[in-house]
Write an enzyme that holds these catalytic residues in place. Structure first.
Site, mmCIF file in Angstrom:
data_model
loop_
_atom_site.group_PDB
_atom_site.id
_atom_site.type_symbol
_atom_site.label_atom_id
_atom_site.label_comp_id
_atom_site.label_asym_id
_atom_site.label_seq_id
_atom_site.Cartn_x
_atom_site.Cartn_y
_atom_site.Cartn_z
ATOM 1 N N ASP A 431 0.852 -1.194 0.000
ATOM 2 C CA ASP A 431 0.000 0.000 0.000
ATOM 3 C C ASP A 431 0.895 1.254 0.000
ATOM 4 O OD1 ASP A 431 -2.314 1.580 0.302
ATOM 5 O OD2 ASP A 431 -2.350 1.362 2.486
ATOM 6 N N GLU A 434 2.608 4.984 -3.989
ATOM 7 C CA GLU A 434 2.598 5.942 -5.123
ATOM 8 C C GLU A 434 3.941 6.651 -5.255
ATOM 9 O OE1 GLU A 434 0.210 5.620 -2.766
ATOM 10 O OE2 GLU A 434 -0.973 4.404 -4.146
ATOM 11 N N ASP A 520 -8.941 3.533 -2.494
ATOM 12 C CA ASP A 520 -9.942 3.979 -1.518
ATOM 13 C C ASP A 520 -11.224 4.465 -2.181
ATOM 14 O OD1 ASP A 520 -8.079 3.362 0.362
ATOM 15 O OD2 ASP A 520 -7.450 5.428 0.732
HETATM 16 O O1 MIG Z 1 -3.524 6.020 4.847
HETATM 17 O O2 MIG Z 1 -3.575 0.778 5.767
HETATM 18 O O3 MIG Z 1 -5.843 2.212 0.456
HETATM 19 O O4 MIG Z 1 -6.886 0.032 1.823
HETATM 20 O O5 MIG Z 1 -6.859 0.142 4.628
HETATM 21 C C1 MIG Z 1 -4.375 4.930 4.653
HETATM 22 C C2 MIG Z 1 -4.701 1.560 5.948
HETATM 23 C C3 MIG Z 1 -3.567 3.688 4.412
HETATM 24 C C4 MIG Z 1 -4.845 3.032 2.472
HETATM 25 C C5 MIG Z 1 -5.360 1.841 1.719
HETATM 26 C C6 MIG Z 1 -6.417 1.152 2.525
HETATM 27 C C7 MIG Z 1 -5.856 0.737 3.859
HETATM 28 C C8 MIG Z 1 -5.305 1.956 4.610
HETATM 29 N N1 MIG Z 1 -4.309 2.626 3.763
#
Ligand code: MIG
Length: 834
Positions: A431, A434, A520
């Protein structure tokens, strides 16, 4: 946190518009722009030509294969080292080109394939297919040009009226076709992105163009391979032209003609031959996946697992989001909440669940933390412009970030997974790659949650695998290279298991390493609707293993929305429910009983069809075709399907028309022309080329099978571990002749590469149904029954030896009728006497 986010959302639209304007204007100053110029000299090569232009730029035009043309333009006359993060590193044969020159033109042709006509004054390119039709041509009103100061460039192609465009990766665009819209590629963490927000998480500069020419739909593909910020204007500024460009680097693009047929599937085949395909995923990853931010502590995880087994809703995977870690330090556990991870994971495994954990790129700056220590002493972290370790704030606090464009850093990071593979963790979720970082005093204003600059400073430095350069250049590949580090690490650590990696950010070619989810999204009907064109366009961007968070990540779902969403997603390539901290429960069993019952049926449908879904992933490995397909992919000649975005095909044989509107109990379905379609639940036959309103009460997913198809199914099971002992059935969809194949192997590991697989081709011709098996896979399952849709049971079913087979008393919950086959033999031919 949530308050802050809400506020952010309220401020979002106006600030965003203002910001995007700035973003576009800043790059629009054309002071130092000049055209590439005329052709000054021609150098002949085996596969094409290299031209020097009057501007000093050099261009290479070469065949990648018979139907794929590559154009490279180096504005300053110096080609860069020819490496690409998008292109799969495989040995390719050189494609020979024939070159002819006249005063006006240079013509480059591949044998039996495409031709490129290059005009000399000014330099302009036209690609022509093997039948002499123009595929795509430079717009003479806008010859390729570049900015001598910044290194930005632009290239414009003529656009034909009614040409539609698909792909361009993950975009929240307003319609399935990208025509008359414009896009930026700049991977951005966009919490609760609204429809139309751009850019979001992925950068895939590949599109498929389609237009109807007399009675035939003709496609081509175009891929701009440039990792810096790129943009695509698909006829928005001027409907007569498509313009693409980048902030810096080489103009480096490919045109895929699609062969003489100009077929979408040929375009995808060639694009994925270049950028690679998704290897066969482990079968369990195609099962039902359950996630939440966050299941914690461990008792809660066990409770969820129990919730599935007790409610008898099949499931294979449970995810652990960031709360399992010790202070969000990657590759650690919170000892209080998860005192015995190995035991927890083993206990879940015994119940048929795999565990997937999240791993973010940010490594907490903490001198007492082993990951930080190793990263620092190894010099694996991204550096700021001043040569110091780059620091930015994310969940753990101040973090350093592995430079995933450095092979050594990838190898190191990949090896860290050993801790978790030793503990039994099955898959990994990358995650925030980017990369997304938190807003800080340095973030440019306006201070919004979707700010594209909510990332590293553009001046940060990356190794670039031998071509060191700034973050501005490598931003868009950071996430993909993280997924690569994970994938390659897992392959080294567990050579006999197929890796499962899920990534949020990516670049063209990400499919070689990872599945992708659409980030999200929001618990709203509009997002449910949006998920379908988003997933479809990912599939035709070469990424087949995709899913959207079922129920919607952000905000509160309702029982009806969740139930319709699960139904709509039941046959999407990846099925995962996920939801944010503070939202209401999003487990399929956590709603009132009447909803839970429907949710169970949705997941059961998926498990019944897993043999078919799995076959489609195998097909992807061979052809590059997506698993979830837009209607135009199979029916390019029927232009009534070009804009259909609330229906999808699963492979070639199933048509899904989910309800994406609140309180609806009917919906219109368009049946693509050329086939007849049989209602999965009622057996009613629909003729292709017509739109019909069908019933769709809450407990009904409108689902249709192509007449003539033969679809493998299995009995309902609770998880994929139960598959081996479940006999297959074959749904012979009556009403037309046809053939379908299905593929079986062990569902994990690599024995299939050594021949342990089986392909069965089933052919219906008149009253005969024939099975031809190829391959020797000892684990291949028995075909236990022929299965018929309601009303399609033949009057008599005989085996070749004239044995009359009788329908079993057993009728499936879906109203299908089963004719049991003799357990002792592999019957190869049947007569189905109507
Ligand atoms: O700043 O890990 O898209 O699926 O649950 C949020 C917490 C960070 C973004 C992800 C989301 C995940 C969440 N993450």
């Amino acid at each position: 946190m949530t308050e802050r986010l809400r506020l952010g959302r309220a401020l979002l639209l106006p600030t965003l518009v203002a910001f995007l304007l700035l973003f576009v204007l800043a790059t629009g100053a054309r002071a130092a722009w000049r055209a590439a110029g005329d052709v000054k000299s021609v150098e002949r090569r085996a596969d094409g030509v290299v031209l020097t232009l009057t501007s000093g730029a050099r261009v290479s035009v070469a065949f990648e294969n018979m139907e794929t043309v590559r154009v490279r333009l180096a504005p300053r006359g110096q080609f860069e080292r020819d490496i690409s993060y998008a292109v799969a590193q495989v040995q390719r044969d050189e494609t020979k080109a024939t070159i002819t020159e006249t005063r006006e033109e240079i013509q480059v042709s591949s044998m039996n394939g495409a031709t490129v006509r290059i005009r000399r004054r000014p330099f302009l390119v036209t690609v022509i297919d093997g039948d002499g039709r123009t595929v795509v041509e430079d717009d003479p009103a806008r010859p390729p040009s570049f900015d001598t100061e910044t290194g930005a460039f632009e290239c414009s192609k003529k656009r034909v009226e009614w040409e539609t465009y698909y792909g361009l990766g993950e975009k929240a665009g307003a319609t399935i076709s990208r025509d008359t819209q414009q896009f930026v590629m700049w991977n951005t963490d966009t919490y609760a992105y609204p429809r139309g927000l751009d850019p979001i998480y992925q950068s895939i500069g590949f599109y498929v163009a389609l237009r109807k020419d007399k009675d035939v739909g003709r496609a081509y593909g175009l891929f701009l391979d440039n990792t810096s910020r790129t943009h695509f204007d698909m006829g928005k500024t001027d409907p007569a032209r498509v313009t693409f460009g980048a902030a810096s680097g080489e103009l480096n693009y490919y045109v895929f003609t699609g062969g003489r047929e100009r077929a979408p599937r040929n375009v995808l085949r060639d694009y994925t031959e270049l950028t690679g395909r998704t290897p066969l995923p482990p079968l369990w990853a195609l099962g039902n996946q359950q996630s939440r931010w966050a299941y914690s502590p461990e008792s809660r995880v066990r409770e969820v697992a129990r919730g599935f087994r007790e409610s008898k809703i099949p499931a294979d995977v449970i995810y652990l989001d960031i709360e399992y870690m010790d202070g969000y330090r990657v590759f650690t556990w919170d000892k209080t909440r998860f005192p015995e991870p190995t035991k927890l994971i083993a206990d879940l495994r015994a119940e048929g669940f795999r565990t997937v954990v999240i791993i973010d790129p940010g490594v907490k700056v903490d001198p007492n933390y082993y990951v930080y220590q190793q990263g620092r002493s190894g010099g694996y972290f991204v550096k700021a412009a001043d040569g110091q370790e780059l620091h930015a704030t994310v969940w753990p606090g101040v973090c350093a970030f592995p430079d995933f464009t450095d092979a050594k850093a990838r190898e190191w990071f990949g090896s860290l997974y050993k801790k978790h593979t030793d503990e039994g963790v099955a898959g990994f979720w990358n995650d925030m790659n980017e990369p997304g970082v938190f807003l800080s005093a340095e973030t440019p204003k306006p201070d919004i949650y979707h700010h594209p600059m909510k990332t590293f400073p553009l001046s940060a430095v990356h190794a670039g695998d031998g071509q060191a350069d700034t973050h501005a250049r490598y931003h868009n590949v950071f996430g993909m290279q993280m997924a690569r580090a994970t994938f390659e690490g897992l392959k080294r650590l567990r050579p006999d298991a197929r890796p499962f990696v899920l990534t949020r950010a990516g670049y063209a070619g990400v499919q070689r390493y990872s599945a992708v989810w659409t980030g999200d999204n929001v618990a709203s009907w509009d997002h449910l609707r949006l998920s379908i064109p988003m997933l479809l366009n990912m599939g035709v961007s070469g990424v087949p293993l995709v899913g959207a968070d079922v129920g919607g990540f952000s905000g509160m779902t309702t029982p009806e929305l969740y139930t319709r969403w699960l139904q709509a997603a039941a046959l999407t390539p990846m099925l995962r429910s996920h939801s944010e901290w503070g939202s209401n429960p999003h487990e399929p069993y956590s709603f009132p009983k009447e909803f839970t019952d429907i949710n169970r049926a949705s997941v059961e449908l998926r498990y019944r069809l897993l043999p078919y879904l799995y076959t489609l992933f195998h097909e992807h490995t061979e052809t590059g075709a997506p698993v979830m397909r837009p209607l135009w992919f199979e029916y390019p000649d029927d232009d009534r399907v070009y804009l259909v975005e609330d229906q999808y095909l699963v492979g070639r044989d199933l048509l899904v028309a989910p309800v994406v509107t609140e309180a609806a109990t009917k919906r219109k379905v368009y049946f693509p022309k050329g086939d007849n379609w049989v209602d999965w639940w009622t057996g009613q036959v629909y003729e292709g080329g017509k739109e019909v309103e069908v019933d769709a009460p809450l407990d009904r997913l409108p689902l249709f099978a192509r007449a003539g198809a033969v679809i493998p199914t299995q009995p309902v099971i609770q998880h994929t571990g139960e598959m081996t002992s479940a006999p297959l059935s074959l749904v012979a969809v009556r009403g037309a002749d046809g053939a379908s194949s299905f593929y079986e192997d062990a569902g994990d590991g690599y024995d299939f590469q050594r021949g342990a697989f089986r392909t069965t081709t089933a052919t219906q011709q008149g009253v005969s149904l024939k099975l031809a098996r190829a391959g020797v896979y000892s684990g291949a399952r028995k075909i236990g029954a022929l299965e018929f849709l309601p009303g399609q049971l033949p009057r008599e079913v005989r085996s070749a030896k004239d044995v009359v087979l009788l329908p079993s008393a057993h009728k499936g919950a879906d109203g299908h009728v089963f004719v049991l086959l003799p357990p002792s033999e592999d019957v190869e031919e049947f007569s189905l006497v109507p």
